[in-house]
Design an enzyme around this catalytic site. Structure first.
Site, PDB file in Angstrom:
ATOM      1  CG  ASP A   1     -70.837  51.890  35.648  1.00  0.00           C
ATOM      2  OD1 ASP A   1     -71.742  52.660  36.034  1.00  0.00           O
ATOM      3  OD2 ASP A   1     -69.708  52.288  35.304  1.00  0.00           O
TER       4      ASP A   1
ATOM      5  CG  ASN B   1     -71.699  54.730  44.961  1.00  0.00           C
ATOM      6  OD1 ASN B   1     -71.840  53.504  44.909  1.00  0.00           O
ATOM      7  ND2 ASN B   1     -71.207  55.407  43.931  1.00  0.00           N
TER       8      ASN B   1
HETATM    9  C1  FPP Z   1     -74.007  51.951  39.188  1.00  0.00           C
HETATM   10  O1  FPP Z   1     -74.692  52.528  38.092  1.00  0.00           O
HETATM   11  C2  FPP Z   1     -74.952  51.328  40.125  1.00  0.00           C
HETATM   12  C3  FPP Z   1     -75.019  51.576  41.452  1.00  0.00           C
HETATM   13  C4  FPP Z   1     -74.099  52.503  42.145  1.00  0.00           C
HETATM   14  C5  FPP Z   1     -76.048  50.942  42.325  1.00  0.00           C
HETATM   15  C6  FPP Z   1     -76.240  49.463  42.118  1.00  0.00           C
HETATM   16  C7  FPP Z   1     -77.379  49.013  42.956  1.00  0.00           C
HETATM   17  C8  FPP Z   1     -78.298  48.077  42.592  1.00  0.00           C
HETATM   18  C9  FPP Z   1     -78.268  47.331  41.304  1.00  0.00           C
HETATM   19  C10 FPP Z   1     -79.402  47.742  43.551  1.00  0.00           C
HETATM   20  C11 FPP Z   1     -79.033  46.550  44.411  1.00  0.00           C
HETATM   21  C12 FPP Z   1     -80.059  46.352  45.448  1.00  0.00           C
HETATM   22  C13 FPP Z   1     -80.065  45.362  46.360  1.00  0.00           C
HETATM   23  C14 FPP Z   1     -81.192  45.257  47.288  1.00  0.00           C
HETATM   24  C15 FPP Z   1     -78.994  44.363  46.467  1.00  0.00           C
HETATM   25  P1  FPP Z   1     -74.665  54.128  37.926  1.00  0.00           P
HETATM   26  O2  FPP Z   1     -75.809  54.673  38.719  1.00  0.00           O
HETATM   27  O3  FPP Z   1     -73.324  54.657  38.304  1.00  0.00           O
HETATM   28  O4  FPP Z   1     -74.917  54.263  36.377  1.00  0.00           O
HETATM   29  P2  FPP Z   1     -74.428  55.446  35.418  1.00  0.00           P
HETATM   30  O5  FPP Z   1     -72.919  55.386  35.384  1.00  0.00           O
HETATM   31  O6  FPP Z   1     -75.052  55.092  34.105  1.00  0.00           O
HETATM   32  O7  FPP Z   1     -74.945  56.740  36.001  1.00  0.00           O
END
Ligand code: FPP
Length: 232
Positions: free
Chosen positions: A16, A64
């Site tokens: 996150d 998501n």
């Molecule tokens: C949450 O942070 C993150 C995600 C929903 C996506 C995670 C994906 C990756 C790290 C890429 C993985 C890729 C591969 C190819 C395996 P958020 O966007 O909810 O953060 P925020 O709460 O600060 O908005």
């Protein structure tokens, strides 16, 4: 009976803070996801060094899809390009890749690259990296129940039946779930097999995670006394 394993056999990670990491740098949210992938690679390498057997990363949840069309298509595109593009990395470090989630309903090119990645890393004997994609704990339990009902509609379902019909029944239940970015929720992650998981929440945003964060998880886990409902 008290059990004190040194490292978790199975670690679950709720990544996150990618969006906040990008926002702090006035970058688009997608830049946070790209940096998050770099963190994932460092974490899996160190988890392997520490002797952890399985790590499940929460990559894309069933919820998501509510994000902007642009962010969703960026993440799907990242999966297609990087799963294929990082094969040399996974094979170099002997990492087996598995997936958890409703893969069948993903766009065809994503499902294809997922199936190719499973085959291309199947012979690797080191750590197993499980990517939870289009994954929801509630959805997984519903799919498990439906699989069971297709096989044995004549009798009541048991807990053991649910376990054996989850997406990856051969993978042991998660021992510890950690989450970055100071959020304290499970957000529909591994609901069934987190029944006795240790939980830990860390402040650092996911893209900033590095080797030392895995070392800290192992130190925190080693302090836990696990009784599984029994007595010490
Ligand atoms: C949450 O942070 C993150 C995600 C929903 C996506 C995670 C994906 C990756 C790290 C890429 C993985 C890729 C591969 C190819 C395996 P958020 O966007 O909810 O953060 P925020 O709460 O600060 O908005």
């Amino acid at each position: 009976m008290e059990e004190r394993p040194v490292v978790p056999t199975h670690l679950g990670i709720i990544m996150d803070g990618n969006g906040r990491w990008a926002q702090k740098r006035s970058l688009p949210r997608t830049a946070g996801h790209l940096e998050g992938l770099k963190a994932l690679k460092k974490v899996i390498k160190e988890a392997s060094n520490q002797g952890i057997g399985f790590v499940t990363f929460y990559v894309f949840s069933t919820e998501n899809w509510k994000r902007s069309k642009q962010e969703v298509s960026y993440l799907m595109g990242l999966l297609v390009s990087k799963l294929h593009g990082e094969l040399a990395f996974y094979n170099k470090y002997n990492i087996r890749i598995l997936f958890r989630g409703d893969i069948a309903t993903l766009p065809k090119e994503v499902a294809t690259v997922i199936n190719n990645t499973i085959s291309a890393t199947a012979a690797n004997t080191g750590i197993t990296c499980i990517l939870a994609i289009n994954y929801g704990g509630q959805d997984e339990i519903c799919r498990a129940v439906n699989r069971f009902l297709e096989e044995k509609p004549e009798r009541n379902i048991t807990c053991k039946d649910i376990c054996s019909h989850l997406d990856l029944p051969e993978v042991p239940p998660v021992d510890m779930i950690v989450r970055s970015a100071n959020e304290r929720r499970l957000s529909n992650f591994l609901l069934w097999d987190s029944a006795y998981a240790e939980l830990e929440f860390y402040e650092k945003l996911w893209p900033d995670w590095n080797f030392e964060d895995v070392q800290r998880i192992c130190t925190d886990f080693a302090k836990r006394v696990r009784k599984f409902g029994g007595v010490q």
